[in-house]
Design a protein around this motif. Structure first.
Motif, short mmCIF file in Angstrom:
data_model
loop_
_atom_site.label_atom_id
_atom_site.label_comp_id
_atom_site.label_asym_id
_atom_site.label_seq_id
_atom_site.Cartn_x
_atom_site.Cartn_y
_atom_site.Cartn_z
N LYS A 1 13.92 16.29 -15.12
CA LYS A 1 14.57 17.14 -16.11
C LYS A 1 13.71 17.28 -17.36
N ALA A 2 13.15 16.15 -17.81
CA ALA A 2 12.30 16.19 -19.00
C ALA A 2 11.06 17.04 -18.75
N SER A 3 10.49 16.90 -17.55
CA SER A 3 9.30 17.70 -17.21
C SER A 3 9.64 19.18 -17.17
N ALA A 4 10.81 19.51 -16.62
CA ALA A 4 11.22 20.91 -16.54
C ALA A 4 11.45 21.52 -17.92
N GLU A 5 11.92 20.74 -18.86
CA GLU A 5 12.19 21.21 -20.21
C GLU A 5 10.95 21.16 -21.10
N GLY A 6 9.84 20.67 -20.57
CA GLY A 6 8.60 20.60 -21.34
C GLY A 6 8.56 19.46 -22.32
N ALA A 7 9.48 18.51 -22.19
CA ALA A 7 9.49 17.36 -23.09
C ALA A 7 8.46 16.33 -22.62
N ALA A 8 8.11 15.46 -23.56
CA ALA A 8 7.15 14.40 -23.23
C ALA A 8 7.79 13.42 -22.24
N VAL A 9 7.02 13.03 -21.26
CA VAL A 9 7.53 12.14 -20.21
C VAL A 9 6.77 10.82 -20.25
N LYS B 1 0.83 -1.21 0.00
CA LYS B 1 0.00 0.00 0.00
C LYS B 1 0.86 1.26 0.00
N GLY B 2 1.95 1.23 0.77
CA GLY B 2 2.83 2.37 0.82
C GLY B 2 3.48 2.66 -0.53
N MET B 3 3.88 1.62 -1.24
CA MET B 3 4.49 1.82 -2.55
C MET B 3 3.47 2.29 -3.58
N GLU B 4 2.24 1.78 -3.50
CA GLU B 4 1.19 2.26 -4.39
C GLU B 4 0.93 3.75 -4.17
N GLN B 5 0.90 4.13 -2.91
CA GLN B 5 0.70 5.54 -2.60
C GLN B 5 1.86 6.39 -3.10
N LEU B 6 3.08 5.85 -2.98
CA LEU B 6 4.26 6.58 -3.46
C LEU B 6 4.20 6.76 -4.97
N ARG B 7 3.80 5.73 -5.70
CA ARG B 7 3.71 5.85 -7.18
C ARG B 7 2.66 6.88 -7.58
N SER B 8 1.53 6.85 -6.88
CA SER B 8 0.48 7.80 -7.24
C SER B 8 0.89 9.24 -6.92
N GLN B 9 1.62 9.43 -5.84
CA GLN B 9 2.06 10.77 -5.48
C GLN B 9 3.13 11.30 -6.42
N MET B 10 3.98 10.43 -6.93
CA MET B 10 5.06 10.87 -7.81
C MET B 10 4.53 11.52 -9.08
N LEU B 11 3.44 10.98 -9.55
CA LEU B 11 2.88 11.53 -10.79
C LEU B 11 2.41 12.97 -10.61
N LYS B 12 2.15 13.38 -9.36
CA LYS B 12 1.62 14.71 -9.10
C LYS B 12 2.72 15.70 -8.69
N LEU B 13 3.95 15.23 -8.60
CA LEU B 13 5.02 16.09 -8.13
C LEU B 13 5.48 17.05 -9.22
N THR B 14 5.93 18.22 -8.80
CA THR B 14 6.53 19.18 -9.73
C THR B 14 7.95 18.72 -10.04
N PRO B 15 8.55 19.22 -11.10
CA PRO B 15 9.94 18.84 -11.40
C PRO B 15 10.87 19.10 -10.22
N GLU B 16 10.67 20.21 -9.52
CA GLU B 16 11.53 20.50 -8.39
C GLU B 16 11.36 19.46 -7.27
N GLN B 17 10.12 19.05 -7.04
CA GLN B 17 9.86 18.05 -6.01
C GLN B 17 10.43 16.69 -6.40
N LYS B 18 10.33 16.37 -7.70
CA LYS B 18 10.92 15.11 -8.17
C LYS B 18 12.43 15.11 -7.98
N GLN B 19 13.04 16.26 -8.30
CA GLN B 19 14.49 16.38 -8.14
C GLN B 19 14.88 16.21 -6.66
N ALA B 20 14.12 16.83 -5.78
CA ALA B 20 14.42 16.72 -4.34
C ALA B 20 14.23 15.28 -3.85
#
Length: 560
Positions: free
Chosen positions: A333-341, A275-294
């Motif tokens: 990085k791809a999200s920050a550059e506006g490239a398709a992810v 359950k924890g990993m499922e929640q982590l995957r779902s949250q990652m999709l909503k993160l900003t590029p800066e949050q993903k980098q952190a």
């Protein structure tokens, strides 16, 4: 015909001589047996000889039997010997000469045989039945006296009787311990891995072999000490791995996005991990590029300290976390550059990470079970040996160090008695609540420290049980300090309650504990450890309690 008649007349003479010779030699054997019994009894007065009384008593009939068998088998009475006995009664060699010419058929030989037959018939008519010869009487008296002396010597108490009894008791005890070690082997939990079972069985097998070769209880305790130390050492190594893995899980819990994952590892809950990993995957999709980098940088940091009781799987876990971090960085990085992810690659990495975390969780469960089994076996051996160790100590015997008061055996037995029947429960954590201190009537407490000092001087105490933030609950970043204050007053100058001019008031010093605040864990730990050591130096505790305090501070030390 005459020859056969002569041999028949000599037969009863032969039989009588055979029995007399057998009795004489048997009596001689009894004397030899009694002498051997006396020698054995004398030796048993100086050396511990088991069952010497029974052996000494058995030597007399054994000597008689040996003498009789020697005569019956090796010294049979011949017709010539019987003829010599008959001739001796008349003073000539009539019968013996007739035997020499028994097969001759000359007139002179026949006349000789006829005379010998008449002579033998006359001897047979007056032959004594069981008249005791002087030699037989002498041997009978000697044998009787020898046996009487031996019986008296055997009946007297030997100075070594208590030693023999003790050794017999110890031998019986050693046999019982071998059987109990078999029972310990039967108690090895079935849920352990084959390698884990084999490790415990090998230790117990070596103990069994050592017990079989032991001659005394002290030697047996030596062997039990070896096995106990081996199992306890293994349990401590497993505990270190467990603590390291739990500390890493605590670090995961400190991060909001990984809190559930860390908690599932602490609780060793497979469903919670999923359950924890499922929640982590779902949250990652909503993160900003800066949050993903952190988050990627956090995963890299956590990967460096990733822990798994299995060294190879720990390496795989680190590599998987590093790959997941790298993929997350690329995604950011791809999200920050506006490239398709494409999220599929990131999800694949997260699935692999989940698999590695699941392996780590299973390894934690196996490690915890192996640790509990090793500790249980070590405590079981301690409980087997402690009664005999106490008995030997009461007799003034020198004991191996592990069996002395406050030694390893007492510590293991005490820990086993305090533990729950089911052993270590997954996720229960470890936060001992034993306080250490001296003075004020308390040497060791549970959950609180013990202070020193009274009157107007402020007491100085160091309690380890009240320190929050052990790796069983909470985290080791900021901790709340309890209501424990240290004063620096001179308690030796206290004159009792102030009534008018009595009593010298000593002003207390500063306290390192500020009530109701949160402070860095490392700082609080250092102060508690320092004060506890100071209290122990002033008022030493028994060795087993000192070991508990030492182990406690080892377990709650700050994260490396």
């Amino acid at each position: 015909m005459d020859g056969r008649r002569l041999l028949e007349l000599l037969k009863p003479v032969r039989l009588r001589l055979q029995w007399l010779r057998t009795i004489e030699t048997g009596l001689l054997g009894a004397v030899v047996g009694a002498a051997a019994g006396l020698l054995l009894t004398a030796a048993a007065w100086m050396l511990p000889v088991a069952y010497y009384r029974v052996t000494a008593a058995a030597l007399v009939p054994a000597g008689m039997m040996a003498g009789a068998l020697y005569v019956l088998l090796l010294r049979r009475v011949t017709p010539e010997t019987a003829a010599g006995t008959v001739d001796a009664s008349g003073g000539d060699d009539t019968v013996r000469t007739a035997l020499e010419y028994l097969r001759e058929d000359t007139p002179i030989a026949r006349m000789q045989r006829e005379g010998a037959i008449r002579y033998a018939e006359a001897y047979a008519a007056q032959m004594p039945k069981w008249e005791l010869s002087p030699l037989l009487r002498k041997r009978l008296w000697i044998a009787a006296a020898s046996v009487a002396v031996m019986v008296i010597a055997v009946a007297l108490p030997s100075p070594m009787d208590h030693v023999v009894a003790q050794r017999q008791e110890e031998a019986q005890w050693i046999d019982e311990q071998q059987q109990k070690v078999e029972e310990l082997k039967a108690d090895i939990p079935e849920e352990l891995t084959p390698e884990g079972k084999k490790t415990l069985e090998d230790s117990l097998n070596r103990l069994e072999e050592g017990l079989e070769q032991s001659k005394t209880a002290t030697e047996a305790l030596d062997e039990m000490e070896k096995a106990m130390k081996e199992l306890d050492g293994e349990a401590k190594e497993l505990e270190k791995k467990q603590v390291k893995a739990e500390q890493w899980a605590e670090r995961l819990k400190q991060e909001p996005m990984l809190k559930d994952v860390g908690e599932s590892l602490r609780q060793m809950d497979e469903n919670a991990l999923q359950k924890g990993m499922e929640q982590l995957r779902s949250q990652m999709l909503k993160l900003t590029p800066e949050q993903k980098q952190a988050l990627a940088e956090l995963l890299e940091k956590l990967a460096a300290s990733a822990s798994n009781p299995d060294a190879e799987k720990e390496k795989q876990l680190r590599e998987t976390m590093e790959r997941a971090a790298a993929e997350l960085k690329a995604n950011a990085k791809a999200s920050a550059e506006g490239a398709a992810v494409d999220p599929k690659q990131l999800e694949e990495q997260l699935k692999q990470l989940e698999q590695q975390l699941s392996e780590a969780l299973k390894q934690l469960q196996q490690n915890a079970a192996q640790h509990a089994a090793s500790a249980q076996q070590a405590a079981g051996i301690a409980q087997l040996g402690l009664p005999m160790a106490g008995q030997l100590a009461g007799q003034g015997a020198a004991l191996p160090s592990a069996w002395l008061p406050g030694g390893l055996a007492n510590a293991l037995a005490a820990a086993s008695g305090a533990a729950s029947p089911g052993g270590t429960q997954p996720g229960a954590g470890t936060q001992p609540g034993a306080g250490a201190g001296a003075g004020a009537g308390a040497g060791a407490g549970a959950g609180t420290g013990a202070g020193t000092g009274a009157g107007t001087g402020a007491g100085a105490g160091a309690g380890t049980g009240g320190l929050k933030g052990g790796f069983g609950s909470g985290h080791r970043n900021l901790v709340a300090t309890p209501r424990v204050f240290e004063g620096s007053g001179n308690i030796q100058s206290d004159q009792g309650p102030i009534t008018g001019g009595g009593g010298e008031l000593q002003k207390g010093g500063t306290s390192p504990m500020i009530d109701g605040t949160s402070r860095p864990y490392e700082e609080v730990f250092s102060e508690y450890e320092r004060e506890a050591k100071s209290a122990l130096d002033r008022h030493p505790l028994p060795q087993n309690m000192q070991n508990l305090v030492r182990d406690y501070f080892t377990e709650i030390q700050p994260n490396p």
